[in-house]
Design a protein around this motif. Structure first.
Motif, PDB file in Angstrom:
ATOM      1  N   ALA A  33       0.980  -1.304  -0.001  1.00 11.53           N
ATOM      2  CA  ALA A  33       0.020   0.074   0.011  1.00 11.53           C
ATOM      3  C   ALA A  33       0.778   1.235  -0.068  1.00 11.53           C
ATOM      4  O   ALA A  33       0.543   2.194  -0.626  1.00 11.53           O
ATOM      5  CB  ALA A  33      -0.841  -0.045   1.191  1.00 11.53           C
ATOM      6  N   GLU A  34       1.975   1.134   0.754  1.00 12.77           N
ATOM      7  CA  GLU A  34       2.817   2.123   0.764  1.00 12.77           C
ATOM      8  C   GLU A  34       3.369   2.415  -0.813  1.00 12.77           C
ATOM      9  O   GLU A  34       3.578   3.763  -0.985  1.00 12.77           O
ATOM     10  CB  GLU A  34       3.904   2.209   1.836  1.00 12.77           C
ATOM     11  CG  GLU A  34       3.527   2.437   3.076  1.00 12.77           C
ATOM     12  CD  GLU A  34       4.730   2.545   4.243  1.00 12.77           C
ATOM     13  OE1 GLU A  34       4.964   3.414   4.753  1.00 12.77           O
ATOM     14  OE2 GLU A  34       5.460   1.509   4.244  1.00 12.77           O
ATOM     15  N   ARG A  35       4.023   1.438  -1.302  1.00 12.02           N
ATOM     16  CA  ARG A  35       4.312   1.585  -2.656  1.00 12.02           C
ATOM     17  C   ARG A  35       3.265   2.146  -3.479  1.00 12.02           C
ATOM     18  O   ARG A  35       4.041   2.831  -4.625  1.00 12.02           O
ATOM     19  CB  ARG A  35       5.065   0.076  -2.904  1.00 12.02           C
ATOM     20  CG  ARG A  35       6.186   0.070  -2.447  1.00 12.02           C
ATOM     21  CD  ARG A  35       6.873  -0.967  -3.263  1.00 12.02           C
ATOM     22  NE  ARG A  35       7.108  -2.256  -2.054  1.00 12.02           N
ATOM     23  CZ  ARG A  35       6.902  -3.474  -2.360  1.00 12.02           C
ATOM     24  NH1 ARG A  35       6.328  -4.062  -3.597  1.00 12.02           N
ATOM     25  NH2 ARG A  35       6.880  -4.358  -1.365  1.00 12.02           N
ATOM     26  N   ALA A  36       2.082   1.865  -3.311  1.00 13.94           N
ATOM     27  CA  ALA A  36       1.072   2.348  -4.258  1.00 13.94           C
ATOM     28  C   ALA A  36       0.524   3.856  -3.814  1.00 13.94           C
ATOM     29  O   ALA A  36      -0.172   4.338  -4.523  1.00 13.94           O
ATOM     30  CB  ALA A  36      -0.192   1.512  -4.039  1.00 13.94           C
ATOM     31  N   GLY A  37       1.192   4.433  -2.820  1.00 13.57           N
ATOM     32  CA  GLY A  37       1.208   5.905  -2.597  1.00 13.57           C
ATOM     33  C   GLY A  37       0.056   6.074  -1.366  1.00 13.57           C
ATOM     34  O   GLY A  37       0.019   7.234  -1.203  1.00 13.57           O
ATOM     35  N   LEU A  38      -0.031   4.970  -0.408  1.00 15.05           N
ATOM     36  CA  LEU A  38      -0.746   5.391   0.782  1.00 15.05           C
ATOM     37  C   LEU A  38       0.370   5.271   1.910  1.00 15.05           C
ATOM     38  O   LEU A  38       0.726   4.371   2.247  1.00 15.05           O
ATOM     39  CB  LEU A  38      -1.707   4.130   1.045  1.00 15.05           C
ATOM     40  CG  LEU A  38      -2.568   4.477   2.171  1.00 15.05           C
ATOM     41  CD1 LEU A  38      -3.539   5.791   2.244  1.00 15.05           C
ATOM     42  CD2 LEU A  38      -3.465   3.143   2.547  1.00 15.05           C
ATOM     43  N   PRO A  39       0.778   6.574   2.509  1.00 20.21           N
ATOM     44  CA  PRO A  39       1.301   6.822   3.544  1.00 20.21           C
ATOM     45  C   PRO A  39       0.841   5.852   4.830  1.00 20.21           C
ATOM     46  O   PRO A  39      -0.198   5.962   5.278  1.00 20.21           O
ATOM     47  CB  PRO A  39       1.622   8.178   3.864  1.00 20.21           C
ATOM     48  CG  PRO A  39       0.846   8.917   2.788  1.00 20.21           C
ATOM     49  CD  PRO A  39      -0.042   7.888   1.983  1.00 20.21           C
TER      50      PRO A  39
END
Length: 67
Positions: A33-39
């Motif tokens: 999810a972080e790699r997809a842009g969700l901090p």
């Protein structure tokens, strides 16, 4: 919530104990999810009661524990 709004806010997750093999798949999903842009911010607390309190008070957006 729009994807732009979600990307600008940190999604705060509370865990009741240090990560273990049981939470590995969940942590991998958070990493994706972080790699997809969700901090994402993961906080380890002292037990499930502390996780419940953190979510109820708004310190965390979500908590992990047993039902």
């Amino acid at each position: 919530m729009s994807s732009a709004a979600m990307a600008s806010e940190i999604f705060r997750i509370a865990l009741p104990e240090s990560p273990t093999a049981e939470t590995a798949a969940f942590l991998l999903a958070l990493q994706r999810a972080e790699r997809a842009g969700l901090p994402v911010e993961v906080t380890v607390l002292a037990g499930e009661e502390a996780v419940i309190d953190a979510v109820a008070s708004g310190i965390a957006d979500a908590g992990v524990g047993t039902p």
